[in-house]
Write a protein that holds these residues in place. Structure first.
Motif, PDB file in Angstrom:
ATOM      1  N   SER A 177     -10.886  -8.815  -8.492  1.00  0.00           N
ATOM      2  CA  SER A 177     -11.628  -7.582  -8.725  1.00  0.00           C
ATOM      3  C   SER A 177     -11.707  -6.835  -7.402  1.00  0.00           C
ATOM      4  CB  SER A 177     -13.049  -7.863  -9.234  1.00  0.00           C
ATOM      5  OG  SER A 177     -13.803  -6.660  -9.126  1.00  0.00           O
ATOM      6  N   ALA A 178     -10.999  -5.741  -7.335  1.00  0.00           N
ATOM      7  CA  ALA A 178     -11.059  -4.933  -6.121  1.00  0.00           C
ATOM      8  C   ALA A 178     -12.453  -4.333  -5.998  1.00  0.00           C
ATOM      9  CB  ALA A 178     -10.011  -3.826  -6.165  1.00  0.00           C
ATOM     10  N   ALA A 179     -13.134  -4.162  -7.153  1.00  0.00           N
ATOM     11  CA  ALA A 179     -14.459  -3.552  -7.136  1.00  0.00           C
ATOM     12  C   ALA A 179     -15.503  -4.481  -6.528  1.00  0.00           C
ATOM     13  CB  ALA A 179     -14.864  -3.138  -8.556  1.00  0.00           C
ATOM     14  N   ILE A 204     -11.044  -7.746 -13.079  1.00  0.00           N
ATOM     15  CA  ILE A 204     -11.613  -8.826 -13.891  1.00  0.00           C
ATOM     16  C   ILE A 204     -13.123  -8.693 -14.041  1.00  0.00           C
ATOM     17  CG2 ILE A 204      -9.742 -10.474 -13.430  1.00  0.00           C
ATOM     18  CD1 ILE A 204     -11.791 -11.897 -11.533  1.00  0.00           C
ATOM     19  N   ASP A 205     -13.748  -7.909 -13.153  1.00  0.00           N
ATOM     20  CA  ASP A 205     -15.194  -7.676 -13.314  1.00  0.00           C
ATOM     21  C   ASP A 205     -15.508  -7.012 -14.647  1.00  0.00           C
ATOM     22  OD1 ASP A 205     -15.561  -4.445 -12.460  1.00  0.00           O
ATOM     23  OD2 ASP A 205     -13.811  -5.463 -11.645  1.00  0.00           O
ATOM     24  N   ALA A 206     -14.526  -6.272 -15.173  1.00  0.00           N
ATOM     25  CA  ALA A 206     -14.755  -5.549 -16.427  1.00  0.00           C
ATOM     26  C   ALA A 206     -14.688  -6.477 -17.645  1.00  0.00           C
ATOM     27  CB  ALA A 206     -13.731  -4.424 -16.574  1.00  0.00           C
ATOM     28  N   ASP A 242       1.552   0.402 -11.787  1.00  0.00           N
ATOM     29  CA  ASP A 242       1.299   1.697 -12.415  1.00  0.00           C
ATOM     30  C   ASP A 242       0.118   2.412 -11.764  1.00  0.00           C
ATOM     31  OD1 ASP A 242       3.327   1.051 -14.086  1.00  0.00           O
ATOM     32  OD2 ASP A 242       2.139   1.038 -15.920  1.00  0.00           O
ATOM     33  N   SER A 243       0.022   3.677 -12.061  1.00  0.00           N
ATOM     34  CA  SER A 243      -1.089   4.464 -11.553  1.00  0.00           C
ATOM     35  C   SER A 243      -2.411   3.958 -12.137  1.00  0.00           C
ATOM     36  CB  SER A 243      -0.872   5.931 -11.947  1.00  0.00           C
ATOM     37  OG  SER A 243      -1.747   6.728 -11.199  1.00  0.00           O
ATOM     38  N   ALA A 244      -3.426   3.984 -11.307  1.00  0.00           N
ATOM     39  CA  ALA A 244      -4.809   3.670 -11.702  1.00  0.00           C
ATOM     40  C   ALA A 244      -5.071   2.197 -12.030  1.00  0.00           C
ATOM     41  CB  ALA A 244      -5.279   4.566 -12.854  1.00  0.00           C
ATOM     42  N   VAL A 245      -4.168   1.314 -11.599  1.00  0.00           N
ATOM     43  CA  VAL A 245      -4.451  -0.118 -11.784  1.00  0.00           C
ATOM     44  C   VAL A 245      -5.432  -0.639 -10.740  1.00  0.00           C
ATOM     45  CG1 VAL A 245      -2.251  -0.634 -12.922  1.00  0.00           C
ATOM     46  CG2 VAL A 245      -2.411  -0.808 -10.427  1.00  0.00           C
ATOM     47  N   GLY A 246      -5.634   0.168  -9.690  1.00  0.00           N
ATOM     48  CA  GLY A 246      -6.587  -0.225  -8.653  1.00  0.00           C
ATOM     49  C   GLY A 246      -5.913  -0.701  -7.369  1.00  0.00           C
ATOM     50  N   LYS A 247      -4.723  -0.230  -7.121  1.00  0.00           N
ATOM     51  CA  LYS A 247      -4.003  -0.635  -5.906  1.00  0.00           C
ATOM     52  C   LYS A 247      -4.765  -0.235  -4.651  1.00  0.00           C
ATOM     53  CE  LYS A 247      -0.268   1.675  -6.944  1.00  0.00           C
ATOM     54  NZ  LYS A 247      -0.776   2.198  -8.221  1.00  0.00           N
ATOM     55  N   SER A 248      -5.362   0.944  -4.688  1.00  0.00           N
ATOM     56  CA  SER A 248      -6.055   1.422  -3.498  1.00  0.00           C
ATOM     57  C   SER A 248      -7.557   1.202  -3.595  1.00  0.00           C
ATOM     58  CB  SER A 248      -5.807   2.921  -3.280  1.00  0.00           C
ATOM     59  OG  SER A 248      -4.659   3.353  -3.925  1.00  0.00           O
ATOM     60  N   ASN A 249      -8.012   0.840  -4.783  1.00  0.00           N
ATOM     61  CA  ASN A 249      -9.440   0.734  -5.040  1.00  0.00           C
ATOM     62  C   ASN A 249     -10.213   1.935  -4.519  1.00  0.00           C
ATOM     63  OD1 ASN A 249     -11.887  -0.236  -5.947  1.00  0.00           O
ATOM     64  ND2 ASN A 249     -12.314  -1.299  -4.035  1.00  0.00           N
ATOM     65  N   ARG A 250      -9.810   3.066  -5.009  1.00  0.00           N
ATOM     66  CA  ARG A 250     -10.546   4.271  -4.666  1.00  0.00           C
ATOM     67  C   ARG A 250     -11.062   4.897  -5.943  1.00  0.00           C
ATOM     68  NH1 ARG A 250      -6.626   7.651  -1.214  1.00  0.00           N
ATOM     69  NH2 ARG A 250      -5.229   6.037  -1.958  1.00  0.00           N
ATOM     70  N   GLN A 300       3.978   8.679  -6.819  1.00  0.00           N
ATOM     71  CA  GLN A 300       5.379   8.352  -7.116  1.00  0.00           C
ATOM     72  C   GLN A 300       5.535   7.478  -8.351  1.00  0.00           C
ATOM     73  OE1 GLN A 300       7.906   7.323  -3.421  1.00  0.00           O
ATOM     74  NE2 GLN A 300       9.107   8.325  -5.003  1.00  0.00           N
ATOM     75  N   GLU A 301       4.487   6.726  -8.680  1.00  0.00           N
ATOM     76  CA  GLU A 301       4.570   5.853  -9.850  1.00  0.00           C
ATOM     77  C   GLU A 301       4.893   6.642 -11.112  1.00  0.00           C
ATOM     78  OE1 GLU A 301       2.020   6.257  -7.835  1.00  0.00           O
ATOM     79  OE2 GLU A 301       0.816   4.439  -7.605  1.00  0.00           O
ATOM     80  N   ARG A 302       4.510   7.897 -11.106  1.00  0.00           N
ATOM     81  CA  ARG A 302       4.777   8.708 -12.294  1.00  0.00           C
ATOM     82  C   ARG A 302       6.261   8.843 -12.554  1.00  0.00           C
ATOM     83  NH1 ARG A 302       1.510  12.926  -9.990  1.00  0.00           N
ATOM     84  NH2 ARG A 302      -0.563  12.028  -9.868  1.00  0.00           N
TER      85      ARG A 302
HETATM   86  N1  LIG Z   1     -13.942  -2.088 -12.915  1.00  0.00           N
HETATM   87  C1  LIG Z   1     -13.061  -1.942 -11.930  1.00  0.00           C
HETATM   88  N2  LIG Z   1     -12.526  -0.741 -11.649  1.00  0.00           N
HETATM   89  C2  LIG Z   1     -11.628  -0.655 -10.633  1.00  0.00           C
HETATM   90  C3  LIG Z   1     -11.233  -1.777  -9.871  1.00  0.00           C
HETATM   91  N3  LIG Z   1     -10.324  -1.379  -8.958  1.00  0.00           N
HETATM   92  C4  LIG Z   1     -10.162  -0.062  -9.131  1.00  0.00           C
HETATM   93  N4  LIG Z   1     -10.951   0.383 -10.143  1.00  0.00           N
HETATM   94  C5  LIG Z   1     -11.048   1.753 -10.651  1.00  0.00           C
HETATM   95  O1  LIG Z   1      -9.798   2.088 -11.237  1.00  0.00           O
HETATM   96  C6  LIG Z   1      -9.492   3.453 -10.969  1.00  0.00           C
HETATM   97  C7  LIG Z   1      -8.147   3.564 -10.289  1.00  0.00           C
HETATM   98  O2  LIG Z   1      -8.208   2.961  -9.026  1.00  0.00           O
HETATM   99  P1  LIG Z   1      -7.183   3.349  -7.865  1.00  0.00           P
HETATM  100  O3  LIG Z   1      -7.425   2.416  -6.730  1.00  0.00           O
HETATM  101  O4  LIG Z   1      -7.204   4.798  -7.598  1.00  0.00           O
HETATM  102  O5  LIG Z   1      -5.790   2.980  -8.573  1.00  0.00           O
HETATM  103  P2  LIG Z   1      -4.338   3.113  -7.974  1.00  0.00           P
HETATM  104  O6  LIG Z   1      -3.548   2.001  -8.560  1.00  0.00           O
HETATM  105  O7  LIG Z   1      -4.405   3.180  -6.498  1.00  0.00           O
HETATM  106  O8  LIG Z   1      -3.842   4.482  -8.612  1.00  0.00           O
HETATM  107  P3  LIG Z   1      -2.807   5.556  -7.964  1.00  0.00           P
HETATM  108  O9  LIG Z   1      -3.232   5.768  -6.545  1.00  0.00           O
HETATM  109  O10 LIG Z   1      -2.950   6.758  -8.832  1.00  0.00           O
HETATM  110  O11 LIG Z   1      -1.464   4.920  -8.085  1.00  0.00           O
HETATM  111  C8  LIG Z   1     -10.622   4.006 -10.122  1.00  0.00           C
HETATM  112  O12 LIG Z   1     -11.544   4.655 -10.983  1.00  0.00           O
HETATM  113  C9  LIG Z   1     -11.269   2.763  -9.523  1.00  0.00           C
HETATM  114  O13 LIG Z   1     -12.641   2.919  -9.256  1.00  0.00           O
HETATM  115  C10 LIG Z   1     -11.826  -3.045 -10.196  1.00  0.00           C
HETATM  116  O14 LIG Z   1     -11.571  -4.097  -9.615  1.00  0.00           O
HETATM  117  N5  LIG Z   1     -12.726  -3.059 -11.243  1.00  0.00           N
END
Ligand SMILES: Nc1nc2c(ncn2[C@@H]2O[C@H](COP(=O)(O)OP(=O)(O)OP(=O)(O)O)[C@@H](O)[C@H]2O)c(=O)[nH]1
Ligand SMILES: [Mg+2]
Length: 226
Positions: free
Chosen positions: A152-154, A127-129, A31-39, A72-74
């Motif tokens: 933890s991608a972070a 998992i850092d959260a 899904d969107s915002a799960v952190g796939k790209s860690n951006r 596209q996940e949407r």
């Molecule tokens: N605490 C925490 N936040 C994270 C981690 N990885 C990503 N995030 C946050 O989660 C949010 C979404 O991260 P993205 O990497 O944009 O997620 P995505 O799955 O690529 O989302 P889409 O590109 O929209 O599909 C951002 O605010 C990141 O900073 C993590 O390991 N820990």
């Protein structure tokens, strides 16, 4: 039409290169915002990002393209060309949002429609959260017999390990595909199995807003956490 012609000229989108021994394609789903790209949070402007990485495995150099999408996940579904010729898949969910875990079943179902046998793993991200989640069990992966990683991608926990293992499995799969459908598809150019970026008919079957299809960002990333 003009846009399709343009696509044909983007070498990175020519999927024939994945037939070469030293090239693998690994896709990310979730899904969107799960952190796939860690951006950091941003507008999902680009349909497709290719993260290029070079890995050394048993003295062999392998060029890895990580395919990642935003947007596209949407549609709860990916364009067929996303799956085309993929050698492994990383499925990601966010431990803080249960729905993203539940939706893994949908992503997995779609993956298996296109790629019945490629190696796949499940990644529990962020998992850092909440480190306590690592005590919990998430049965989806076990039920499907998939490797599972707490990540933890972070802060980088388990990220390199997970990527290395998946690259290794992608290479193994490529050398010895257990996937009959896949082999047949590689040999025959069935309609719908060649590079769908080139086939306008498929666009009609699953319409995608042009801005998602034709914009993409090519990144060069030597850093796994990129
Ligand atoms: N605490 C925490 N936040 C994270 C981690 N990885 C990503 N995030 C946050 O989660 C949010 C979404 O991260 P993205 O990497 O944009 O997620 P995505 O799955 O690529 O989302 P889409 O590109 O929209 O599909 C951002 O605010 C990141 O900073 C993590 O390991 N820990
Ligand atoms: Mg993303």
């Amino acid at each position: 039409m003009a846009a399709e012609d343009d696509d044909n000229k983007i070498p990175e989108l020519d999927q024939k290169k994945y037939d070469a021994d030293e090239q693998v394609k690994i896709i990310c789903l979730g899904d969107s915002a799960v952190g796939k790209s860690n951006r950091p949070q941003q507008l999902s402007t680009y349909a497709l990002t290719l993260y290029k990485h070079t890995a050394t495995l048993a003295n062999r150099t392998v060029a890895v393209d990580f395919w990642d999408t935003a947007g596209q996940e949407r549609f709860q579904s990916m364009h067929p060309s996303y799956y085309h010729k993929a050698h492994a898949c990383i499925m990601v969910f966010d431990i803080q949002r249960k729905i993203t875990y539940k939706n893994l079943a949908n992503w997995y179902k779609e993956l298996r429609e296109y790629r019945p046998e490629i190696p796949c793993c499940v990644v529990a991200n962020k998992i850092d959260a909440d480190m306590k989640v690592t005590q919990r069990s998430f049965n989806f992966a076990k039920k499907k017999g998939l490797p599972f990683y707490f990540v933890s991608a972070a802060d980088g926990t388990n990220v390199v390990k997970m990527f290395r293992e998946m690259i290794k499995r992608a290479v193994e799969y490529k050398q010895n595909p257990s996937d009959f459908v896949d082999e047949v598809m590689q040999e025959l150019e069935w309609p719908g199995t060649k590079n769908e970026f080139d086939t306008p008919e498929l666009e009609e079957r699953r319409p995608i807003p042009p801005k998602y299809l034709y914009l993409f960002l090519l990144r060069n990333s030597g850093d796994m956490r990129g």
